[in-house]
Design a protein around this motif. Structure first.
Motif: not given
Lengths: 305, 248
Positions: B52, B84, B86, B88, B90, B144, B147
């Protein structure tokens, strides 16, 4: 007659496109220029000092706009407004001040608002500050709001100042009576050499008085901010203070929340945080295709929402 | 096609250089699904982060459809079609879920409320929620993934998508990852989960920062079974239903 500049300022501070709906008073360069009262919402100029009285009859619902605009340099405007929301009324009130300072001098507006929300009434109050003009000319706004939330009433204050104002000293004092609720959102962004100070004192006077103060700020450039939100419970009230700041560049932020109880049944909480934008937030938004600058902007605008 | 050639990575930890990846060579082809698996700390997420552009490799090159993208940053790689999710995610104070999905949508060619429904969240309940600590670990993880679905990239890297997700949602999650995979997309899932390893075309085992094995589920699973399995498995036998639903 409103000029194109006046209209732009009114749009910035009060989201107005043309004449406001409902009752209104527009003050420009120290004088009231347009005003409309409605049945149950009286707006009258004060006789002994600059400013207006807004009197809302009990049970009345509606919207009131009372924006102030300054378009001259070397002008200092001081105004005293009294706003009384009658028992059981439900009102949205949009205040705010827009300054376009065309010269190198100072343009200053000091507004003192005394607001009474009578028993069982509901008030949503928005005060937005906006400043623009020549480099070198100072734009100064010093609002003072004194609020009484009576028994069972609800008041929501939204105080917004995003860039453009060089100096601000804001004072907010509120007394919340039994069963009254106060929610205060403060959103602030300072840049360059701007300074902003906000001094808040909320007194929870009796049983079931509640208050929530949420302050979000972003300090950029060499600007400085100070926050002194204080929450005082005389009775078994509940309150929460939250101050959260993003600090950038060479800015400074001081945040001093205080909670103060004079009753063993009171429940008060405060939180305060100052920090830069987290790297993981930037990385996340960049992984969606935003540049670092766009990511920073998106984070700040979300934070100040 | 995304390929990593002779990738090594060192990260600075407390002023000391720590080797993380050592001479990684991987090819991820369009139309295929891959799983990266291996023990905790073996370097799986670091491989994804190098792909990434979040970590800059110490040696080696990254190619995307034949173009050397080693020198490109995160933004450029995202715009080229690498995405990508994640491990964890944000959290963002004040930012509504809706805004995050719109930011993702801006650079893709299709999105609607369906992405939230796909991952088991009602759009009416979640679009206005803010991405802060008011969301649970499972909720933020699902958003996430939504998204990434909204971004709709050609290369989708999911970093332990099942972490924090309850059993019912886990099944749904596997369906979503599988259904969103197309002939022209490359899907890479970092996971220890047997069910995920079962759905992919190829499993890559990463140990101590190197690719120690590549192969099918049947080849790899016996080698990682012990470390991937739950150490409490025996106690779950007392409750057969729960055991039957165990995603491992």
């Amino acid at each position: 007659m409103l000029t194109a500049l006046d209209k732009k300022l009114l749009q910035e501070v009060a989201d107005l496109h043309g004449e406001p709906p409902g009752a209104f008073n527009i003050r420009k360069d120290g004088k009231g220029i347009e005003r409309r009262s409605l049945d149950g919402i009286e707006i009258n100029p004060k006789k002994d000092q600059p400013g207006i009285d807004v009197i809302v009859a009990p049970g009345k619902e509606g919207t009131v706009h009372i924006p102030v605009i300054l378009t001259e340099t070397d002008l200092s405007d001081l105004v005293y407004n009294k706003i009384e929301i009658g028992e059981g009324a439900n009102i949205t009130l949009v205040a705010g001040c827009g300054i376009h300072n065309p010269g190198q001098g100072k343009a200053q507006h000091d507004g003192v608002h005394e607001i009474i929300v009578r028993k069982g009434a509901r008030l949503v109050y928005t005060e937005k500050h906006f400043g623009e003009g020549e480099e070198g000319g100072k734009r100064v706004l010093n609002p003072k709001t004194v609020l009484l939330v009576e028994e069972g009433a609800y008041a929501e204050l939204e105080l917004v100042q995003i860039r453009g104002v060089d100096e601000t000293f804001r004072v907010t004092e509120a007394e919340v009576m039994a069963g009254g609720r106060l929610v205060m959102y403060e959103r602030l962004l300072t840049d360059k050499e701007q300074t902003a100070e906000s001094d808040v004192l909320v007194k929870l006077m009796a049983e079931e008085s509640t208050a929530r103060i949420v302050s979000r700020s972003v300090a950029q450039g060499s600007s400085s901010q100070k926050f002194y939100p204080r929450l005082l419970a005389y009775g078994p009230g509940r309150g929460h203070v939250e101050c959260d700041s993003i600090i950038m560049d060479q800015a400074t932020v001081r945040s001093v929340p205080e909670i103060w109880a004079e009753n063993s049944e009171a429940e008060l909480v405060h939180e305060a945080a100052i920090g830069k934008i987290a790297g993981e937030q930037l990385i996340k938004l960049m992984s969606l295709g935003l540049t670092e600058e766009e990511a920073e902007e998106a984070i700040i605008s979300g934070f100040l929402k | 096609m995304l390929s990593l050639e002779n990738i090594s990575l060192e990260l600075e930890v407390e002023e000391r250089k720590v080797p993380i990846l050592n001479d990684i060579n991987l090819i991820f082809e369009a139309g295929k699904m891959y799983a990266l698996t291996g023990p905790n700390g073996s370097g799986k997420s670091s491989v994804a982060r190098v792909a990434m552009g979040i970590y800059k490799q110490t040696a080696g090159q990254v190619f995307y459809n034949g173009e050397d993208i080693s020198g490109l940053g995160i933004t450029e790689r995202a715009r080229k079609g690498i995405g990508y999710a994640f491990q964890h995610p944000a959290r963002f104070k004040g930012m509504p879920v809706k805004d995050m999905l719109e930011l993702a949508f801006k650079h893709s060619d299709g999105y609607n409320c369906q992405v939230l429904r796909d991952i088991g969240l009602c759009p009416d309940d979640y679009l206005e929620r803010t991405l802060d600590n008011s969301l649970s670990g499972g909720e933020i993880k699902r958003i996430e993934i939504a998204t990434l679905l909204a971004l709709n990239p050609k290369v989708r890297i999911y970093d332990e998508p099942e972490a924090g997700i309850d059993l019912w949602s886990f099944e749904q999650l596997i369906d979503v990852i599988g259904n969103s995979h197309r002939e022209d997309t490359t899907t890479v899932v970092i996971s220890h989960q047997e069910k995920i390893l079962n759905m992919v075309d190829e499993i890559v085992l990463i140990e101590n920062g190197t690719v120690s094995m590549r192969g099918s589920r049947d080849e790899i699973w016996p080698r990682i079974k012990e470390s991937a399995e739950c150490s409490c498995r025996r106690s779950c036998r007392l409750e057969e239903d729960i055991y039957a639903d165990c995603p491992r």
